[in-house]
Design an enzyme around this catalytic site. Sequence first.
Site, short mmCIF file in Angstrom:
data_model
loop_
_atom_site.label_atom_id
_atom_site.label_comp_id
_atom_site.label_asym_id
_atom_site.label_seq_id
_atom_site.Cartn_x
_atom_site.Cartn_y
_atom_site.Cartn_z
N HIS A 130 0.87 -1.18 0.00
CA HIS A 130 0.00 0.00 0.00
C HIS A 130 0.91 1.23 0.00
O HIS A 130 2.02 1.19 0.55
CB HIS A 130 -0.84 -0.04 1.28
CG HIS A 130 -1.92 0.99 1.37
ND1 HIS A 130 -1.66 2.29 1.74
CD2 HIS A 130 -3.24 0.90 1.17
CE1 HIS A 130 -2.80 2.96 1.77
NE2 HIS A 130 -3.78 2.15 1.42
N ASP A 207 3.07 -4.47 7.85
CA ASP A 207 1.83 -3.69 7.76
C ASP A 207 0.68 -4.68 7.90
O ASP A 207 0.38 -5.44 6.99
CB ASP A 207 1.81 -2.97 6.41
CG ASP A 207 0.47 -2.33 6.11
OD1 ASP A 207 -0.49 -2.55 6.85
OD2 ASP A 207 0.40 -1.61 5.09
N GLN A 210 -4.54 -5.26 6.83
CA GLN A 210 -5.53 -6.17 6.25
C GLN A 210 -5.52 -7.54 6.93
O GLN A 210 -6.21 -8.45 6.47
CB GLN A 210 -5.26 -6.37 4.75
CG GLN A 210 -5.43 -5.12 3.94
CD GLN A 210 -6.86 -4.62 3.92
OE1 GLN A 210 -7.81 -5.37 4.17
NE2 GLN A 210 -7.05 -3.35 3.64
N LYS A 233 -10.47 -0.93 10.21
CA LYS A 233 -10.54 -2.16 9.41
C LYS A 233 -10.74 -3.37 10.33
O LYS A 233 -10.61 -4.51 9.93
CB LYS A 233 -9.26 -2.33 8.60
CG LYS A 233 -9.04 -1.22 7.56
CD LYS A 233 -7.77 -1.44 6.78
CE LYS A 233 -7.29 -0.22 6.04
NZ LYS A 233 -8.10 0.16 4.89
N CYS A 372 -4.57 2.36 -3.75
CA CYS A 372 -3.33 2.88 -3.15
C CYS A 372 -2.18 1.88 -3.33
O CYS A 372 -1.35 1.70 -2.42
CB CYS A 372 -3.50 3.21 -1.66
SG CYS A 372 -4.68 4.53 -1.40
#
Length: 415
Positions: A130, A207, A210, A233, A372
């Site tokens: 991202h 990261d 998700q 999220k 993104c």
Amino acid sequence: MSMTDELTLDVQALRAEFPVLGRKVHGGKALVYFDNAATTQTPKAVLDTWVDYFERYNANIHRGLHRLADEATQAYEHSRDTVREFVNAEDVREIIFTRGTTEAINLVAQSWGRSQLVEGDEILISRLEHHSNIVPWQMLAQEKGLTIRIIPVDERGELDMAAYRALFTPRTRLVCVAHVSNALGTVNPVSEMARIAHEHDARILVDGAQAVAHTRVDVQALDADFYAFSGHKLYGPTGVGVLYGRFSLLEAMPPWQGGGEMIKTVSLEEGTRFAEPPHRFEAGTPAIAEVIALERAIRWVTNLHFELLEDWEQRLLKHATERMKGIDGMRIIGEAPHKAAVISFVVDGAHSQDIGLLVDQFGVAIRTGHHCAQPLMHHYGLDATCRASFAAYNTLEEVDYFVDALQRVVTMVRD
Ligand code: PLP
């Protein structure tokens, strides 16, 4: 959860906890919300927790002695402990509240990166990141004369692990990688990547934006040095996120923003002594209500049981993938064997935005665009894809409704 034949998610009961899922759009069509990778919806329990804070104990934290300040401080710090347990961090001081994943990564770049990296050092970044795990590093690279090397992705959307190993040099200091790709759903082998990074004496930032709402995360098992995620999220509010950092690293990191809350003492003559982590990295009044509501969101999702949740989302993914493959002229982008419940797709001869707009007329919310992740889109020779992404409250019936709508839309645009 129903305890009948086997343990399964009671999806209908769960849906009832989300007021927004009862909405009708576009002339009475039931909302089908498949944009969960962008933001998940928020259950009533989390909304109530947020409102309760303002109705009963809205006060600034840490500095107050009065009852409300004490209650707010306790709830805020209790959230930190819940997050610690959620990601299995060893020490509560390893949990820093931020505005979200983006801010968490910027914190690492501006504090750890600026203080630890020198000209000629190298950072490995995967092609499927991202932008928020690319741009902060590009900015730092420009400032400090660092080199960014790219971990390639194959046609299925998996990282090329042989290439990854070959990218390390004695100057490699950091690996930046998503646990799960937001654009394709690929689940990356982050614990293996951490092992390899550590063999080369490099650090790894994962990261997890998700990942956290879909699988159990254990930062110690992953051996991540930094792990970032966002509340919105994770069935929680916007404006709050988390950075996990290994304490030995945090301890040596300078503050990146100055202000209240992050100091021990301030003297105009002798300068400022900074607080220990995590407070050193939380300058100013934080998003108190959101941090407290995030705690509730984490308990909510944990109560679903990750094994059941993963099983359910994989069923949705499998069913949607199989049915979508039956649509002529539609191509799924990213078919890694280990995927989260995200399906990116394009329709030959049609712009993704048109597909998104037409599908929306049926009441189905999907996302279109570059997600993104422009470097990844370019890898596939695309500007954009459509993306359907699922969460705990989605159903097989919704998938069928969506695929039928998509079939009609595809027929329409291709005629
Ligand atoms: N990383 C990934 C993989 C994401 O999917 C997102 C959001 O879509 C982000 C980072 C940025 O998250 P936020 O905007 O909450 O900071």
